[in-house]
Scaffold this motif. Structure first.
Motif, PDB file in Angstrom:
ATOM      1  N   LEU A 199      -3.582  17.270   0.621  1.00  0.00           N
ATOM      2  CA  LEU A 199      -1.744  17.577   1.249  1.00  0.00           C
ATOM      3  C   LEU A 199      -0.743  18.344   0.554  1.00  0.00           C
ATOM      4  N   PRO A 200       0.594  18.942   1.008  1.00  0.00           N
ATOM      5  CA  PRO A 200       0.686  20.042   0.574  1.00  0.00           C
ATOM      6  C   PRO A 200       1.349  19.879  -0.583  1.00  0.00           C
ATOM      7  N   GLU A 201       1.329  21.123  -1.582  1.00  0.00           N
ATOM      8  CA  GLU A 201       1.498  20.925  -2.839  1.00  0.00           C
ATOM      9  C   GLU A 201       1.042  20.579  -4.155  1.00  0.00           C
ATOM     10  N   ILE A 202       0.429  19.482  -3.969  1.00  0.00           N
ATOM     11  CA  ILE A 202      -0.270  18.950  -4.592  1.00  0.00           C
ATOM     12  C   ILE A 202      -1.412  18.366  -4.034  1.00  0.00           C
ATOM     13  N   ASP A 203      -2.597  18.521  -3.938  1.00  0.00           N
ATOM     14  CA  ASP A 203      -3.664  18.367  -3.274  1.00  0.00           C
ATOM     15  C   ASP A 203      -4.244  16.587  -3.375  1.00  0.00           C
ATOM     16  N   GLY A 204      -4.404  16.015  -2.223  1.00  0.00           N
ATOM     17  CA  GLY A 204      -5.924  15.047  -3.107  1.00  0.00           C
ATOM     18  C   GLY A 204      -6.408  14.608  -4.070  1.00  0.00           C
ATOM     19  N   TRP A 205      -7.183  16.094  -4.716  1.00  0.00           N
ATOM     20  CA  TRP A 205      -8.339  16.038  -5.891  1.00  0.00           C
ATOM     21  C   TRP A 205      -7.239  16.133  -6.725  1.00  0.00           C
ATOM     22  N   GLU A 206      -6.552  17.417  -6.820  1.00  0.00           N
ATOM     23  CA  GLU A 206      -5.456  17.068  -8.045  1.00  0.00           C
ATOM     24  C   GLU A 206      -5.127  15.889  -8.444  1.00  0.00           C
ATOM     25  N   GLY A 254       2.375  15.419  -2.286  1.00  0.00           N
ATOM     26  CA  GLY A 254       1.657  15.721  -3.496  1.00  0.00           C
ATOM     27  C   GLY A 254       2.333  14.650  -4.942  1.00  0.00           C
ATOM     28  N   PRO A 255       3.718  15.594  -4.743  1.00  0.00           N
ATOM     29  CA  PRO A 255       4.702  14.976  -5.242  1.00  0.00           C
ATOM     30  C   PRO A 255       4.989  13.958  -4.952  1.00  0.00           C
ATOM     31  N   ASP A 256       5.845  13.780  -3.747  1.00  0.00           N
ATOM     32  CA  ASP A 256       5.960  11.914  -3.659  1.00  0.00           C
ATOM     33  C   ASP A 256       4.962  11.332  -3.679  1.00  0.00           C
ATOM     34  N   ALA A 257       4.106  11.473  -3.648  1.00  0.00           N
ATOM     35  CA  ALA A 257       3.012  10.499  -3.655  1.00  0.00           C
ATOM     36  C   ALA A 257       3.199  10.074  -5.595  1.00  0.00           C
ATOM     37  N   LEU A 309       0.958  -0.648   0.065  1.00  0.00           N
ATOM     38  CA  LEU A 309       0.429  -0.181  -0.245  1.00  0.00           C
ATOM     39  C   LEU A 309       0.676   1.413   0.082  1.00  0.00           C
ATOM     40  N   LEU A 310       0.336   2.509  -0.222  1.00  0.00           N
ATOM     41  CA  LEU A 310       0.576   3.282  -0.440  1.00  0.00           C
ATOM     42  C   LEU A 310      -0.113   4.662   0.158  1.00  0.00           C
ATOM     43  N   LEU A 311       0.468   4.721   1.174  1.00  0.00           N
ATOM     44  CA  LEU A 311      -0.296   6.237   2.450  1.00  0.00           C
ATOM     45  C   LEU A 311      -0.056   7.241   1.505  1.00  0.00           C
ATOM     46  N   ALA A 312      -0.274   8.671   1.266  1.00  0.00           N
ATOM     47  CA  ALA A 312      -0.179  10.047   1.093  1.00  0.00           C
ATOM     48  C   ALA A 312      -1.256  10.881   2.232  1.00  0.00           C
ATOM     49  N   GLU A 313      -0.481  10.433   3.776  1.00  0.00           N
ATOM     50  CA  GLU A 313      -0.979  11.311   4.596  1.00  0.00           C
ATOM     51  C   GLU A 313       0.001  12.555   5.190  1.00  0.00           C
ATOM     52  N   ASP A 314       0.043  13.815   5.429  1.00  0.00           N
ATOM     53  CA  ASP A 314       1.273  14.740   5.648  1.00  0.00           C
ATOM     54  C   ASP A 314       1.423  15.178   7.203  1.00  0.00           C
ATOM     55  N   GLU A 315      -0.046  14.734   8.878  1.00  0.00           N
ATOM     56  CA  GLU A 315      -0.289  14.605   9.527  1.00  0.00           C
ATOM     57  C   GLU A 315       1.194  13.475  10.169  1.00  0.00           C
ATOM     58  N   ALA A 316       1.313  14.279  10.487  1.00  0.00           N
ATOM     59  CA  ALA A 316       2.885  12.958  11.266  1.00  0.00           C
ATOM     60  C   ALA A 316       1.852  12.116  11.991  1.00  0.00           C
ATOM     61  N   HIS A 317       1.449  12.243  12.941  1.00  0.00           N
ATOM     62  CA  HIS A 317       0.683  11.288  14.269  1.00  0.00           C
ATOM     63  C   HIS A 317      -0.242   9.602  13.158  1.00  0.00           C
ATOM     64  N   ALA A 318      -0.851  10.354  12.516  1.00  0.00           N
ATOM     65  CA  ALA A 318      -1.623   9.611  11.750  1.00  0.00           C
ATOM     66  C   ALA A 318      -0.932   9.414  11.013  1.00  0.00           C
TER      67      ALA A 318
END
Length: 223
Positions: free
Chosen positions: A54-61, A33-36, A3-12
């Protein structure tokens, strides 16, 4: 399963990686976003868990870009709980949408359902009648004949093939393929579809791309 998890909040992110790993799943975690986008292009994942904010490129984009070339299941995991947001996520190509806060047991159940569904449907080839799109090789064939497409023509064909039988408006097509809000003075969609038809339909006996007057276009096999 990976799996790939794209989540910017560290605790989550730490919480999800720990929980999913404890349940036998391999998880790669990115926070932008770019890393994802980079990971999805480099690794064949079985599922993407995606946050909207997500930073830079959000989930919608991000999902719009991913859906041009990848068919992996996508689960939105986000605090955005409005009906409009859920509808938007699903219309952009997500397979499921779970609102934070959530019970981990529910997340795990949804992940397992999507993984089972993805495994059952997993295929390198999208088909409609005698038309085939080989995803890994980015090769298009009809009746055994190779069809060479430009990058935009290929993206447009993938959109149609993944949403067979669904009438797509010019607005949806422009947003998904060109990342633009549709302008009534722009004929980019009509021009692209005309060129795609010239390659995919016109040399063959039966057309697959059809105009639905007043609504848009649909790709399907008709008698």
């Amino acid at each position: 399963m990976r799996l790939l998890l794209a989540e910017d909040e560290a605790h989550a992110g730490e919480y999800l990686v720990k929980g999913l790993s404890e349940n036998g799943l391999m998880v790669d975690w990115v926070r932008t976003g770019p890393d994802a986008l980079h990971q999805v292009d480099c690794v064949d994942y079985d599922l993407l868990i995606l946050d909207v904010g997500l930073p830079e490129i959000d989930g919608w984009e991000l999902i719009k870009r991913i859906r041009r070339n990848h068919a992996m299941p996508v689960l939105f995991l986000t605090a955005r709980d409005r009906i409009e947001d859920r509808v938007r996520g699903l219309e952009l190509g997500a397979d499921d949408y779970l609102v934070k806060p959530f019970a981990f047991s529910e997340l795990l159940a949804r992940v397992r359902v999507l993984l089972r569904r993805g495994k059952q449907q997993e295929s390198d080839v999208l088909t409609l009648a005698d038309l085939e799109v080989h995803l890994l090789r980015r090769r298009v064939e009809r009746a055994g004949r190779r069809i060479d497409l430009t990058a935009k023509e290929y993206a447009l064909l993938l959109l149609f093939m993944r949403r067979q039988g669904e009438v797509l408006s010019r607005t949806v097509i422009a947003e998904q393929v060109w990342d633009i809000n549709f302008d009534s003075d722009t004929n980019v969609v009509e021009v692209a579809i005309r060129r795609l038809r010239a390659k995919v339909d016109e040399p063959f006996a039966k057309p697959l791309i059809h105009t639905v007057r007043g609504f848009g276009y649909v790709m399907e096999e008709r008698e």
